[in-house]
Design a protein around this motif. Structure first.
Motif, PDB file in Angstrom:
ATOM      1  N   PRO A 134     -37.460   8.495  33.138  1.00 42.91           N
ATOM      2  CA  PRO A 134     -36.926   9.308  34.176  1.00 42.91           C
ATOM      3  C   PRO A 134     -35.274   9.686  34.066  1.00 42.91           C
ATOM      4  O   PRO A 134     -35.018  10.658  34.295  1.00 42.91           O
ATOM      5  CB  PRO A 134     -37.086   8.514  35.545  1.00 42.91           C
ATOM      6  N   MET A 135     -34.674   8.653  33.211  1.00 41.61           N
ATOM      7  CA  MET A 135     -33.478   9.160  32.912  1.00 41.61           C
ATOM      8  C   MET A 135     -33.316  10.424  32.097  1.00 41.61           C
ATOM      9  O   MET A 135     -32.515  11.240  32.165  1.00 41.61           O
ATOM     10  CB  MET A 135     -32.762   7.926  31.918  1.00 41.61           C
ATOM     11  N   LEU A 136     -34.176  10.566  30.976  1.00 44.23           N
ATOM     12  CA  LEU A 136     -34.412  11.492  29.941  1.00 44.23           C
ATOM     13  C   LEU A 136     -34.678  12.934  31.127  1.00 44.23           C
ATOM     14  O   LEU A 136     -33.916  13.803  30.739  1.00 44.23           O
ATOM     15  CB  LEU A 136     -35.335  11.489  29.240  1.00 44.23           C
ATOM     16  N   MET A 137     -35.623  12.932  31.907  1.00 41.80           N
ATOM     17  CA  MET A 137     -35.808  14.109  32.671  1.00 41.80           C
ATOM     18  C   MET A 137     -34.750  14.464  33.660  1.00 41.80           C
ATOM     19  O   MET A 137     -34.167  15.712  33.650  1.00 41.80           O
ATOM     20  CB  MET A 137     -37.184  13.758  33.499  1.00 41.80           C
ATOM     21  N   GLY A 138     -34.181  13.466  34.354  1.00 48.38           N
ATOM     22  CA  GLY A 138     -32.972  13.425  35.429  1.00 48.38           C
ATOM     23  C   GLY A 138     -31.704  14.414  34.714  1.00 48.38           C
ATOM     24  O   GLY A 138     -31.075  15.133  35.212  1.00 48.38           O
ATOM     25  N   LEU A 139     -31.409  13.710  33.459  1.00 45.71           N
ATOM     26  CA  LEU A 139     -30.162  14.082  32.890  1.00 45.71           C
ATOM     27  C   LEU A 139     -30.377  15.406  32.227  1.00 45.71           C
ATOM     28  O   LEU A 139     -29.514  16.218  32.257  1.00 45.71           O
ATOM     29  CB  LEU A 139     -29.884  13.180  31.637  1.00 45.71           C
ATOM     30  N   LEU A 140     -31.461  15.769  31.853  1.00 39.39           N
ATOM     31  CA  LEU A 140     -31.824  17.277  31.266  1.00 39.39           C
ATOM     32  C   LEU A 140     -31.674  18.319  32.411  1.00 39.39           C
ATOM     33  O   LEU A 140     -31.309  19.386  31.997  1.00 39.39           O
ATOM     34  CB  LEU A 140     -33.134  17.286  30.512  1.00 39.39           C
ATOM     35  N   ILE A 141     -32.212  17.791  33.484  1.00 39.93           N
ATOM     36  CA  ILE A 141     -32.098  18.614  34.650  1.00 39.93           C
ATOM     37  C   ILE A 141     -30.750  18.933  35.313  1.00 39.93           C
ATOM     38  O   ILE A 141     -29.948  20.205  35.412  1.00 39.93           O
ATOM     39  CB  ILE A 141     -32.989  18.218  35.764  1.00 39.93           C
ATOM     40  N   ILE A 142     -29.838  17.825  35.123  1.00 37.38           N
ATOM     41  CA  ILE A 142     -28.554  18.067  35.464  1.00 37.38           C
ATOM     42  C   ILE A 142     -27.669  18.737  34.383  1.00 37.38           C
ATOM     43  O   ILE A 142     -26.769  19.604  34.744  1.00 37.38           O
ATOM     44  CB  ILE A 142     -27.776  16.516  35.681  1.00 37.38           C
ATOM     45  N   ASN A 143     -28.050  18.648  33.152  1.00 35.50           N
ATOM     46  CA  ASN A 143     -26.999  19.182  32.100  1.00 35.50           C
ATOM     47  C   ASN A 143     -27.793  20.594  32.113  1.00 35.50           C
ATOM     48  O   ASN A 143     -26.491  21.246  31.788  1.00 35.50           O
ATOM     49  CB  ASN A 143     -27.722  18.457  30.812  1.00 35.50           C
ATOM     50  N   GLY A 144     -29.101  20.872  32.265  1.00 37.61           N
ATOM     51  CA  GLY A 144     -29.377  22.311  32.431  1.00 37.61           C
ATOM     52  C   GLY A 144     -28.619  23.208  33.397  1.00 37.61           C
ATOM     53  O   GLY A 144     -28.039  24.185  33.477  1.00 37.61           O
ATOM     54  N   ALA A 145     -28.432  22.217  34.675  1.00 40.63           N
ATOM     55  CA  ALA A 145     -27.562  22.965  35.869  1.00 40.63           C
ATOM     56  C   ALA A 145     -26.278  23.384  35.365  1.00 40.63           C
ATOM     57  O   ALA A 145     -25.650  24.423  35.577  1.00 40.63           O
ATOM     58  CB  ALA A 145     -27.527  22.160  36.907  1.00 40.63           C
ATOM     59  N   HIS A 235     -25.300   5.808  46.354  1.00 34.24           N
ATOM     60  CA  HIS A 235     -26.761   5.224  46.346  1.00 34.24           C
ATOM     61  C   HIS A 235     -27.390   4.846  47.712  1.00 34.24           C
ATOM     62  O   HIS A 235     -28.536   5.356  48.012  1.00 34.24           O
ATOM     63  CB  HIS A 235     -26.758   3.809  45.810  1.00 34.24           C
ATOM     64  N   SER A 236     -26.720   4.524  48.697  1.00 35.47           N
ATOM     65  CA  SER A 236     -27.190   4.313  50.009  1.00 35.47           C
ATOM     66  C   SER A 236     -27.458   5.519  50.677  1.00 35.47           C
ATOM     67  O   SER A 236     -28.301   5.679  51.574  1.00 35.47           O
ATOM     68  CB  SER A 236     -26.216   3.455  50.912  1.00 35.47           C
ATOM     69  N   PHE A 418     -22.796   9.129  42.181  1.00 30.86           N
ATOM     70  CA  PHE A 418     -22.156   9.262  43.358  1.00 30.86           C
ATOM     71  C   PHE A 418     -21.872  10.684  43.408  1.00 30.86           C
ATOM     72  O   PHE A 418     -20.998  11.308  44.329  1.00 30.86           O
ATOM     73  CB  PHE A 418     -20.782   8.762  43.180  1.00 30.86           C
ATOM     74  N   SER A 419     -22.275  11.758  42.673  1.00 34.16           N
ATOM     75  CA  SER A 419     -22.270  13.312  42.876  1.00 34.16           C
ATOM     76  C   SER A 419     -23.554  13.529  43.403  1.00 34.16           C
ATOM     77  O   SER A 419     -24.524  12.883  43.238  1.00 34.16           O
ATOM     78  CB  SER A 419     -21.771  13.870  41.317  1.00 34.16           C
ATOM     79  N   ARG A 436     -33.081   0.984  38.954  1.00 37.88           N
ATOM     80  CA  ARG A 436     -33.071   1.391  37.385  1.00 37.88           C
ATOM     81  C   ARG A 436     -32.322   2.726  36.940  1.00 37.88           C
ATOM     82  O   ARG A 436     -31.024   2.808  36.378  1.00 37.88           O
ATOM     83  CB  ARG A 436     -34.234   1.427  36.699  1.00 37.88           C
ATOM     84  N   VAL A 437     -32.793   3.709  37.600  1.00 38.59           N
ATOM     85  CA  VAL A 437     -32.171   5.030  37.503  1.00 38.59           C
ATOM     86  C   VAL A 437     -30.785   5.121  37.936  1.00 38.59           C
ATOM     87  O   VAL A 437     -29.850   5.647  37.377  1.00 38.59           O
ATOM     88  CB  VAL A 437     -33.099   6.244  38.139  1.00 38.59           C
ATOM     89  N   PHE A 438     -30.706   4.434  39.277  1.00 38.16           N
ATOM     90  CA  PHE A 438     -29.156   4.413  39.665  1.00 38.16           C
ATOM     91  C   PHE A 438     -28.246   3.895  38.746  1.00 38.16           C
ATOM     92  O   PHE A 438     -27.200   4.466  38.382  1.00 38.16           O
ATOM     93  CB  PHE A 438     -29.156   3.736  41.157  1.00 38.16           C
ATOM     94  N   ARG A 439     -28.628   2.517  38.177  1.00 32.70           N
ATOM     95  CA  ARG A 439     -27.804   2.132  37.260  1.00 32.70           C
ATOM     96  C   ARG A 439     -27.570   2.832  35.848  1.00 32.70           C
ATOM     97  O   ARG A 439     -26.425   2.958  35.517  1.00 32.70           O
ATOM     98  CB  ARG A 439     -28.287   0.512  36.851  1.00 32.70           C
ATOM     99  N   GLY A 440     -28.504   3.354  35.359  1.00 36.98           N
ATOM    100  CA  GLY A 440     -28.567   4.151  34.431  1.00 36.98           C
ATOM    101  C   GLY A 440     -27.603   5.304  34.452  1.00 36.98           C
ATOM    102  O   GLY A 440     -26.888   5.619  33.616  1.00 36.98           O
ATOM    103  N   LEU A 441     -27.550   6.172  35.371  1.00 37.12           N
ATOM    104  CA  LEU A 441     -27.025   7.324  35.870  1.00 37.12           C
ATOM    105  C   LEU A 441     -25.534   6.794  36.041  1.00 37.12           C
ATOM    106  O   LEU A 441     -24.455   7.589  35.797  1.00 37.12           O
ATOM    107  CB  LEU A 441     -27.428   7.906  36.953  1.00 37.12           C
ATOM    108  N   MET A 442     -25.287   5.668  36.675  1.00 34.28           N
ATOM    109  CA  MET A 442     -23.870   5.259  36.915  1.00 34.28           C
ATOM    110  C   MET A 442     -23.328   4.950  35.592  1.00 34.28           C
ATOM    111  O   MET A 442     -21.991   5.396  35.204  1.00 34.28           O
ATOM    112  CB  MET A 442     -23.964   4.023  37.687  1.00 34.28           C
TER     113      MET A 442
END
Length: 466
Positions: A134-145, A235-236, A418-419, A436-442
């Protein structure tokens, strides 16, 4: 306390309050302009409103109105289906499809968080179904934006180019777009191999689908509602950013993700879809090749589409990114007040007195990255570039290179949880992987606060571009 320092403190309070409290940053900026302008500067409301960026208002409304029509009449969903279908069974390409589609959406005028909100439920659903990190997918989506976010007809690009143009600085909108796109593309290649891309290249969709017979399901309608007002989304509050449906997009067969267990229905492009695509192409060609005003051209295309198909465009006005319009117009109005009282020149002279222009340049980029990781990127772009104008006019640093570096530094950190973009990825992750995704993105987002300014400074500022 001098009036210049008062305006700086007021701007800092705007960012701080909007970061820690659910108060809209744009509304705060308008109030700050009113209070400071009337109480400390002696201006009347006509003077304050005189700083309202009418040109940016038309651009923001025009492009987001047009994109809302494209989303409402199904053009976006149909294009996503066609893109995913094109990769066949090569699941290693699915994250890149998400990167490309998100980049196209933001390049065409979608607000970055809105584009992530549309694609994140789809992409995170694919991530669970095909066992993609999910880190791979999420980061590619954000980077694409972020990659598409600085096209000359995009929101970020319009903000940066508008601010640069109003301050009489040299600009190169095409170079800004290409530089941002390539930076995010290379960064995504690193992400791909860092978070499991090599293993994906050895797999095929036929033997990895979870209960779906190897067929790639296409998401149809993400149940996502973007909250752009508060700047940072922690996160919350991640679930709130997606309408309270925590992790809805990450459960392969959930309705919220739009993914189904069977093969999606591959429908052809209909009349409204074709006309919408042609309208977007007309906007791009008109703005880039013939110099047509982006805002009024987008409004013209949107109105024509509304006349041709009133039903599909009926709800589009309500889906205009009004929170973003309020945000950037409020910030720019306050910055205009700062310009009138001499704060911009005062701050620019302070930066110039550092005595080491290259050090001052990387300091500006670091400030933009750190603040943007918690607050709104649109707000940062609208505020920091004017603050750097006197420093840039000194001629010791290439203005085009610093503007590109500052733009990249302030946008790449959107991967922070946090963004808004990062929070949307967290909220659409599978429930069991949310922490896990939250910690990874942080970790990744905060590392970008250092890496992105340093790299962009080395690539664009040190060589003296512009």
């Amino acid at each position: 306390m001098s009036i210049e320092l008062i305006t700086v403190v007021a701007l800092g309070l705007v960012f701080l309050i909007a970061t820690v409290l659910p108060v809209h940053m744009g509304a705060l900026a308008f109030v700050a302009a009113f209070v400071v302008g009337t109480a400390f500067v002696g201006e009347d409301t006509d003077d304050i409103v005189g700083g309202f960026p009418g040109d940016l208002f038309v651009i923001l409304v025009g492009v987001t109105f047009l994109f809302a029509i494209a989303k409402g009449n199904g053009t976006v969903d149909r294009l996503v289906q066609l893109a995913v279908r094109a990769v066949g069974g090569r699941i290693a390409l699915i994250p890149w499809v998400m990167f490309g589609v998100t980049a196209v959406l933001t390049a065409a005028g979608a607000v970055v968080p809105a584009a992530v909100a549309i694609i994140a439920p789809i992409g995170m659903g694919f991530a669970l179904r095909y066992r993609i990190n999910p880190m791979l997918m999420g980061l590619l989506i954000i980077n694409g934006a972020s990659a598409g976010g600085f096209s000359p007809i995009s929101i970020f690009g319009s903000i940066v180019n508008g601010v640069v143009g109003r301050n009489g600085l040299p600009s190169n909108p095409g170079l800004l777009f290409v530089s941002s796109f390539m930076f995010n593309l290379v960064l995504s290649v690193v992400v791909f191999f860092l978070f499991g891309g090599r293993e994906l290249l050895r797999r095929s969709a036929e033997n990895t689908a979870l209960g779906g017979g190897g067929r790639i399901a296409v998401a149809a309608e993400p149940a996502t509602s973007v909250a752009l007002g508060g700047g940072a989304v922690g996160h919350s509050r991640a679930a709130t950013a997606t309408g309270g449906n925590r992790g809805g997009g990450g459960r392969g067969g959930d309705t919220d993700a739009g993914a189904t267990d069977g093969e999606p229905e591959h429908l052809p492009l209909e009349r409204d879809h074709i006309l919408t695509v042609l309208g977007l192409l007309f906007l791009a060609v008109g703005a880039l090749a013939f110099g047509l005003d982006v805002g009024f051209t987008a409004l013209t295309v949107a109105v024509v589409l509304s006349l041709i198909s009133p039903t599909s465009a009926k709800a589009a006005v309500g889906q205009v990114a009004w929170p973003t319009v309020l945000l950037i117009c409020g910030i720019v109005t306050f910055v205009a007040l700062m310009e009138r009282v001499g704060t911009i020149d005062w701050l620019g002279n302070m930066v110039s007195q550092i005595g080491a222009p290259l050090f001052a340049a990387i300091l500006i980029c670091l400030i933009g990255a750190v603040v943007s990781a918690f607050a709104s990127t649109t707000g940062i772009l609208g505020a920091l570039i004017p603050l750097a104008v006197p420093f840039l006019l000194g001629g010791e640093i290439g203005p085009i290179g610093l503007i590109i570096a500052l733009s990249i530094s302030s946008s790449v950190v959107d991967s922070s949880p946090f963004s808004t973009s990062g929070a949307l990825v967290v909220a659409n992750s599978p429930t069991e992987q949310t922490d896990r995704v939250f910690r990874g993105l942080m970790i990744w987002g905060f590392s970008m606060c250092v890496v992105a300014p340093l790299l962009s400074w080395l690539i664009f500022v040190v060589p003296g571009w512009g």
